[in-house]
Write an enzyme that holds these catalytic residues in place. Structure first.
Site, mmCIF file in Angstrom:
data_model
loop_
_atom_site.group_PDB
_atom_site.id
_atom_site.type_symbol
_atom_site.label_atom_id
_atom_site.label_comp_id
_atom_site.label_asym_id
_atom_site.label_seq_id
_atom_site.Cartn_x
_atom_site.Cartn_y
_atom_site.Cartn_z
ATOM 1 N N PHE A 154 2.439 73.890 64.448
ATOM 2 C CA PHE A 154 3.715 73.795 65.422
ATOM 3 C C PHE A 154 3.435 72.590 66.254
ATOM 4 C CE2 PHE A 154 5.699 74.721 69.541
ATOM 5 C CZ PHE A 154 6.784 74.993 68.930
ATOM 6 N N LYS A 176 1.411 70.682 78.579
ATOM 7 C CA LYS A 176 1.207 71.974 79.191
ATOM 8 C C LYS A 176 0.292 72.252 80.466
ATOM 9 C CE LYS A 176 2.351 74.490 74.971
ATOM 10 N NZ LYS A 176 3.928 74.654 75.310
ATOM 11 N N ASP A 199 -3.662 67.127 68.464
ATOM 12 C CA ASP A 199 -2.647 67.959 69.161
ATOM 13 C C ASP A 199 -3.211 68.822 70.044
ATOM 14 O OD1 ASP A 199 -0.788 69.435 70.472
ATOM 15 O OD2 ASP A 199 0.599 69.264 68.785
#
Length: 401
Positions: A141, A255, A226
Site C-alpha cells: 500500500f 504522516k 516507504d
C-alpha cells in the site's frame, strides 16, 4: 436524532462514500484520547495511521504552528523562505542523507520517488528511454493515485481505474529469490514498505531487508523505502529499516512528519539521485511551505532526543508480550508487528474486523480493521502504560464474546 446521528446522516448525504468510518463523531482530542460530540471519551489506538505519533494536540507542535501562523504560511517555491533551508538540512541529517525534496502527502512522495527513479535510470544508469522498470511487493500500500494503484494487488484499491500505468513488476513480499529473478538491466528501483501496514502489519522474514539492500547495490538498482507509516519512531527506531541495520538509497516520509497538524511529506536521498531534477521538472505549490517546515522542524527536534523511539520500543515490548498471550488461542489466530504497531488476526467465529472494531468502540476504544478479519493497533507514542493496558483489557473482554 442525537447529535452524533445528525452529523453522520449529514456526512452520508453530502460527502462521497470513499470511506466507511466507525459511527463516532470526534469533537476534541488530547494526547491519546478523543472526545465525541456527546462528551464520550475514546482511547485512540490508531493515531491517524501513524500521523499522530506524538499525540493529539501536542503542545510543542501546536506552539510551533501557532508561532508560524503569525509570520508567513505560504510563499510557493517561487521564492525562498526562512524555514526551508533548516528543514531540508535537519531532515537530511536525521536520515543520514544529503538532499530533500518536500511534498505534502505520502502519495505525492511515492509519485515523486517513481519519477526520480525513472529519471535516474535514464540519465545515470543508461536505461533505454521508456524501458525503466520498478519492482514492488504484493500486498503493498503506497497510496491511491492512478499510478500507485496500477501496481496494487488490492482489488478494492485497483478495480475500475484502468488503463493502468505500465513499468512495474510485482513479486511476493519477503521472497529474495523472486526479487533477484525479477531484476533486469532495465530495473531502476525496488520500492518496498519495511513493514507492510495496510496488509495487516506484516513484518518480513529476518534478513530480508538486508538481502534487498545487498541485491540492489550489486545490481545498481535504487532501494526505495516507504517509511511513511513505519518511520519516525513507530517501531522503536527512527526508521524501521534500522532493525536490520539497513540504509536505503531513498526514504519516503510523511504522516508523522507533519505531527498530525499539517500534511508534510518528503523524499530524502543523495545529491546524486535527487540531482537528476532541474527547475521546472517537478514541484508542488504547497510543498515545503513555511508552516509545514516549522511543524516538521519541531518533529525532527523531538525525534533527535530519542525519547519517543525508546518509549515505542519499551511499550511495544509490553504490547507484544500481552498480545502474544492471546495468539494461538481460539480467539486470535496470529499477532504481528514491531514497536507500538500490531496486526491482530481475529478468529472468524467472533466476527469480522469491522465488527470487532465496533464492539471496541462501544467500550471506548478506537481501532481500525483491514482485510476482513484483521484489526490494527498503533497508538500515539505518548500513550501511558496504564491507558494501553486499559485498552488491552477492553480487547480481552470483546474477545471473550
Amino acid at each position: 436524532m442525537t447529535t452524533t446521528e445528525t452529523a453522520i446522516a449529514s456526512a452520508e448525504a453530502h460527502s462521497a462514500h470513499n470511506y466507511h468510518p466507525l459511527p463516532v463523531v470526534v469533537a476534541t482530542a488530547e494526547g491519546a484520547w478523543m472526545t465525541d460530540v456527546e462528551g464520550r471519551r475514546y482511547l485512540d489506538l490508531l493515531a491517524g495511521y501513524s500521523a499522530l505519533n506524538f499525540g493529539h494536540g501536542n503542545r510543542r507542535l501546536i506552539d510551533a504552528a501557532r508561532a508560524q501562523l503569525e509570520r508567513v504560511t505560504l510563499t510557493s517555491r517561487a521564492f525562498h523562505h526562512d524555514r526551508f533551508a533548516d528543514f531540508c538540512t535537519q531532515l537530511a541529517e536525521l536520515c543520514g542523507m544529503e538532499t530533500v525534496l518536500p511534498m505534502n502527502t505520502g502519495a505525492e512522495a511515492v509519485e515523486t520517488a517513481v519519477k526520480t527513479a525513472r529519471k535516474w535510470g535514464y540519465r545515470v544508469k543508461g536505461v533505454p528511454d521508456g524501458m525503466a522498470k520498478i519492482i514492488v511487493a504484493a500486498g503493498n500500500f503506497h497510496g491511491r493515485t492512478t499510478t500507485v494503484v496500477s501496481f496494487s494487488t488490492d482489488p478494492e484499491a485497483r478495480a475500475d481505474y484502468g488503463p493502468y500505468t505500465p513499468g512495474f513488476e510485482i513479486v511476493p513480499y519477503g521472497d529474495l529469490a523472486a526479487l533477484d529473478a525479477a531484476m533486469t538491466g532495465n530495473t531502476v528501483a525496488v520500492l518496498l514498505e519495511p513493514i507492510q501496514g495496510e496488509a495487516g502489519v506484516l513484518v518480513p522474514p529476518p534478513g530480508y531487508l538486508a538481502g534487498v539492500r545487498e541485491l540492489t547495490r550489486r545490481r545498481n538498482v535504487l532501494f526505495v523505502a516507504d517509511e511513511i507509516q513505519s518511520g519516525l519512531g513507530r517501531t522503536g527506531r527512527t526508521f524501521a529499516l534500522e532493525h536490520e541495520g539497513v540504509v536505503p538509497d531513498m526514504y519516503l516520509l510523511g504522516k508523522a512528519l507533519g505531527g498530525g497538524v499539517v500534511p508534510v511529506s518528503a523524499v530524502v536521498s543523495s545529491a546524486a539521485v535527487l540531482g537528476v531534477f532541474r527547475p521546472g521538472e517537478h514541484g508542488s505549490t504547497f510543498g515545503g511551505n513555511p508552516l509545514a517546515c516549522a511543524v516538521a522542524l519541531e518533529v525532527i527536534a523531538m525525534l533527535r532526543t530519542g525519547e519517543f523511539q525508546e518509549r515505542a520500543a519499551e511499550l511495544g515490548d509490553h504490547l507484544h508480550r500481552e498480545l502474544g498471550l492471546l495468539a494461538g488461542g481460539d480467539a486470535v489466530t496470529a499477532v504481528r508487528g514491531r514497536g507500538l504497531w500490531a496486526g491482530i488476526d481475529i478468529a472468524p467465529r467472533l466476527g469480522t474486523g469491522r465488527e470487532i472494531s465496533e464492539k471496541l468502540m462501544d467500550r471506548g476504544v478506537l481501532v481500525k480493521d483491514t482485510h476482513g478479519s484483521t484489526i490494527r493497533i498503533a497508538p500515539p507514542l505518548v500513550i501511558s502504560k496504564e491507558d494501553l493496558d486499559w485498552g488491552l483489557d477492553q480487547l480481552r473482554e470483546v474477545l471473550r464474546g
